[in-house]
Write an enzyme that holds these catalytic residues in place. Structure first.
Site, short mmCIF file in Angstrom:
data_model
loop_
_atom_site.label_atom_id
_atom_site.label_comp_id
_atom_site.label_asym_id
_atom_site.label_seq_id
_atom_site.Cartn_x
_atom_site.Cartn_y
_atom_site.Cartn_z
N LYS A 84 0.84 -1.21 0.00
CA LYS A 84 0.00 0.00 0.00
C LYS A 84 0.87 1.25 0.00
O LYS A 84 0.63 2.20 -0.76
CB LYS A 84 -0.93 -0.01 1.22
CG LYS A 84 -2.04 -1.06 1.10
CD LYS A 84 -2.84 -1.23 2.38
CE LYS A 84 -3.82 -2.38 2.25
NZ LYS A 84 -4.57 -2.70 3.46
N GLN A 122 -4.45 -1.29 9.75
CA GLN A 122 -4.45 -2.63 9.14
C GLN A 122 -5.08 -3.65 10.09
O GLN A 122 -4.75 -3.70 11.29
CB GLN A 122 -3.01 -3.04 8.78
CG GLN A 122 -2.89 -4.35 8.04
CD GLN A 122 -3.48 -4.30 6.62
OE1 GLN A 122 -3.63 -3.24 6.01
NE2 GLN A 122 -3.82 -5.46 6.09
N ASP A 160 -10.67 3.51 4.09
CA ASP A 160 -10.97 2.07 4.03
C ASP A 160 -12.48 1.84 3.92
O ASP A 160 -12.93 0.74 3.56
CB ASP A 160 -10.50 1.41 5.34
CG ASP A 160 -9.37 0.41 5.12
OD1 ASP A 160 -9.18 -0.05 3.99
OD2 ASP A 160 -8.69 0.11 6.12
N1 GUN Z 1 -6.77 -6.49 6.23
C1 GUN Z 1 -7.03 -7.19 5.10
N2 GUN Z 1 -7.56 -6.38 4.15
C2 GUN Z 1 -7.64 -5.15 4.70
C3 GUN Z 1 -8.08 -3.88 4.22
O1 GUN Z 1 -8.54 -3.74 3.08
N3 GUN Z 1 -7.99 -2.85 5.09
C4 GUN Z 1 -7.50 -3.00 6.34
N4 GUN Z 1 -7.46 -1.91 7.14
N5 GUN Z 1 -7.08 -4.15 6.83
C5 GUN Z 1 -7.15 -5.22 6.00
#
Ligand code: GUN
Length: 284
Positions: A53, A97, A120
């Site tokens: 990311k 995350q 998100d």
């Molecule tokens: N863990 C797995 N996929 C995601 C996501 O798209 N966002 C976040 N914050 N955590 C994740």
């Protein structure tokens, strides 16, 4: 007949380039979109995800901050970090995350994020905005699936879409997005009786359960569009989705591969959401 592939890598690249161009234009107006990513603990899969990311942000010219926090960080200390980022004018998106360590209540943390920075799309305000059609942020994975459907110019109005999976992150928001495009939507899940009877009626199938071979060729109507959100490993350790790809591609009209399908689109939509958040600071 073999299905047409919907190439997530190519489409994600298109969106990342678009974000990069828009980012330059926004910077000329004095705003550089900024994303903060908080990672608590050392879950190896999460480390890979957050690195990807942050790398994608850097490549698109966004400002990004990765905070790697210890696994024993207290919930109140994490909340304090989120509150500080809420106040930080250089940060337009905050991503915590998941999963978080067991001693931290993920709901508390997500609800602490300013909805204006919830790129998100996990905050209840974002979920409510999606449900009611108000502006907010859409969760990145279903948002990416919608862009994939748009890319094949597939009119959803009146079509029957079957979503397999009812998570807050994918299944439920996916169903709402399809509904907003006037599809007739069925949500299936682990307690659904006779999944095959449902999927055989579907013009569009979105598989988001996290179990390989959930969708097999005998479950797919010829010509259907099949979107595979799954991310699993087969017995040889190879990455695979929820769909029996090689068999289903002989029946479907369009299909997304794994890897190289929905996964890259999720990251691209995170950039799109962060850019949009920065843009909104100029229009208020
Ligand atoms: N863990 C797995 N996929 C995601 C996501 O798209 N966002 C976040 N914050 N955590 C994740």
């Amino acid at each position: 007949m073999s299905a047409q592939l919907i190439d997530g890598n190519a489409l994600a690249q298109h969106w990342r380039e678009q974000v990069a161009r828009d980012c330059v234009a926004l910077q000329a107006r004095g705003v550089k979109p900024g994303l903060a990513v908080l990672l608590v603990g050392d879950n190896p899969a999460s480390q890979v995800y957050v690195r990807n990311k942050v790398k994608a942000c850097e490549q698109a010219g966004l400002h990004s901050v990765l905070e790697q926090l210890p696994a024993d960080l207290s919930e109140s200390d994490l909340l304090a970090r989120v509150h500080a980022l809420n106040r930080d004018p250089l940060i337009h998106g905050i991503l915590v995350q998941l999963p978080l360590p067991d001693h931290i209540d993920a709901h508390q943390v997500i609800e602490a994020i300013d909805p204006a920075k919830d790129v998100d799309g996990f905050h209840v305000a974002s979920a409510g905005a999606l449900m009611t059609g108000l502006p907010g942020f859409w969760p990145c994975t279903p948002h990416g699936c919608m862009k994939m459907l748009e890319s094949i110019d597939y009119p959803l109005s009146g079509k029957h879409a079957v979503v397999i999976g009812r998570s807050n992150i994918v299944g439920k928001p996916m169903a709402l997005m399809l509904l907003a495009q006037n599809a007739t939507v069925t949500i299936c899940h682990s307690r659904t009786v006779n999944l095959k009877a449902m999927t055989l009626q579907a013009d569009v199938i979105v598989a988001a359960v996290g179990q390989r071979n959930t969708v097999t060729a005998d479950m797919v109507k010829p010509g259907a569009v099949v979107i595979d959100v799954g991310m699993n490993r087969n017995e040889a350790g190879k990455l695979c989705g929820d769909v029996d790809f090689e068999a289903v591609r002989q029946v479907a009209g369009h299909i997304t591969p794994v890897p190289g399908g929905v996964g890259p689109m999720t990251i691209a939509m995170l950039l799109v959401n962060t850019l949009e958040s920065a843009r909104r600071t100029l229009s208020v």
